[in-house]
Design a protein around this motif. Structure first.
Motif, short mmCIF file in Angstrom:
data_model
loop_
_atom_site.label_atom_id
_atom_site.label_comp_id
_atom_site.label_asym_id
_atom_site.label_seq_id
_atom_site.Cartn_x
_atom_site.Cartn_y
_atom_site.Cartn_z
N GLN A 98 12.82 -29.60 -9.89
CA GLN A 98 13.27 -30.79 -9.10
C GLN A 98 11.99 -31.67 -10.22
OE1 GLN A 98 10.32 -33.25 -8.80
NE2 GLN A 98 11.66 -34.69 -7.33
N PHE A 100 18.06 -33.21 -2.91
CA PHE A 100 17.60 -33.61 -4.30
C PHE A 100 19.39 -33.00 -5.19
CE2 PHE A 100 13.05 -33.16 -3.58
CZ PHE A 100 12.62 -33.92 -3.14
N GLY A 135 15.06 -29.52 -1.10
CA GLY A 135 16.07 -29.04 -2.69
C GLY A 135 17.50 -29.49 -2.57
N MET A 154 16.82 -25.03 -9.29
CA MET A 154 16.43 -25.24 -7.78
C MET A 154 17.41 -23.48 -7.53
SD MET A 154 16.44 -28.22 -5.43
CE MET A 154 14.87 -28.77 -6.30
#
Length: 242
Positions: free
Chosen positions: A161, A85, A82, A223
């Protein structure tokens, strides 16, 4: 106070002090009624918050050590992935090259079919809607039906995501340079690029980058919330290891 015959004074008013009984009674009980209503409203709000908190942070009385440490490993993996990302620049479409993009794409394409009965605009928007609705449904099923908030936090991570995954596509709406499914760009097939069509219908093509930033930022925030939620649940579960 007993009225004498022929007395025409106000029967609701005390002759000694001038107090009007009916007004006094209304004011007194109206105040009590308001207080009771406010108290009931506060209790109702507290009850809703208590139930929500109990659902979001539910932990079994005993946590199996094997399951707990498996969740820890999963959490660490999602944390590392994560964070990668989050650090990706959506203008480069680096996130579009991840393995999760191909998984999200399945739900994206299915969304076009699912929403096709609702007209051209919803058919185009349906791809993005479906790929974001799928992780949301997963999250709610685990939270409400399965009473597994840790799995729900993974669903929230997946939703985040997906939002970040959409950002490069939205950002490409004006120039249509991305190679899409089928090996073509929006230039090659007019009307093929979802977000060129969506923003064009809304007269917002010039705002493509602002909308992309909204997707990316929303994904980043969700997130981080997923990280915090999952970490706190692991802490609570650690206190209940059998």
């Amino acid at each position: 106070h007993v009225r004498a015959p022929g007395d025409r004074s106000d029967p609701d008013r005390c002759p000694a002090c001038g107090l009007v009984f009916t007004k006094w009674m209304k004011q007194r009980f109206a105040g009590e009624t308001t207080t009771q209503s406010m108290s009931a409203g506060e209790n109702s709000a507290d009850s809703i918050l208590a139930r929500l908190s109990a659902s979001l942070f539910y932990v079994n009385e005993r946590t199996e050590a094997l399951y707990f440490y498996g969740r820890v490993l999963l959490f660490i993996g999602l944390l590392v992935l994560g964070w990668r990302f989050i650090m990706m620049d959506f203008e480069t479409n680096a996130i579009g090259n991840s393995f999760l993009h191909n998984i999200n794409l399945v739900f994206h394409e299915a969304g076009h079919i699912i929403f096709s009965p609702f007209g051209y605009f919803m058919t185009k928007l349906g791809g993005t809607l479906a790929q974001c609705l799928m992780p949301l449904i997963v999250m709610l099923v685990f939270l409400v039906q399965q009473h597994n908030p840790f799995a729900a936090s993974v669903g929230l991570w997946w939703l985040a995501q997906n939002l970040m995954d959409c950002a490069p596509y939205v950002n490409d709406a004006l120039h249509q340079d991305l190679v899409l499914l089928g090996g073509v760009t929006g230039h090659d097939r007019p009307g093929y690029h979802d977000w060129n069509s969506i923003l064009g219908e809304l007269n917002m093509l010039e705002k493509h980058r602002e909308v992309a930033v909204l997707f990316d930022t929303s994904g980043t925030i969700l997130m981080i919330l997923a990280f915090a939620w999952g970490a706190w649940l692991l802490k609570l579960q650690f206190d209940h290891i059998a």
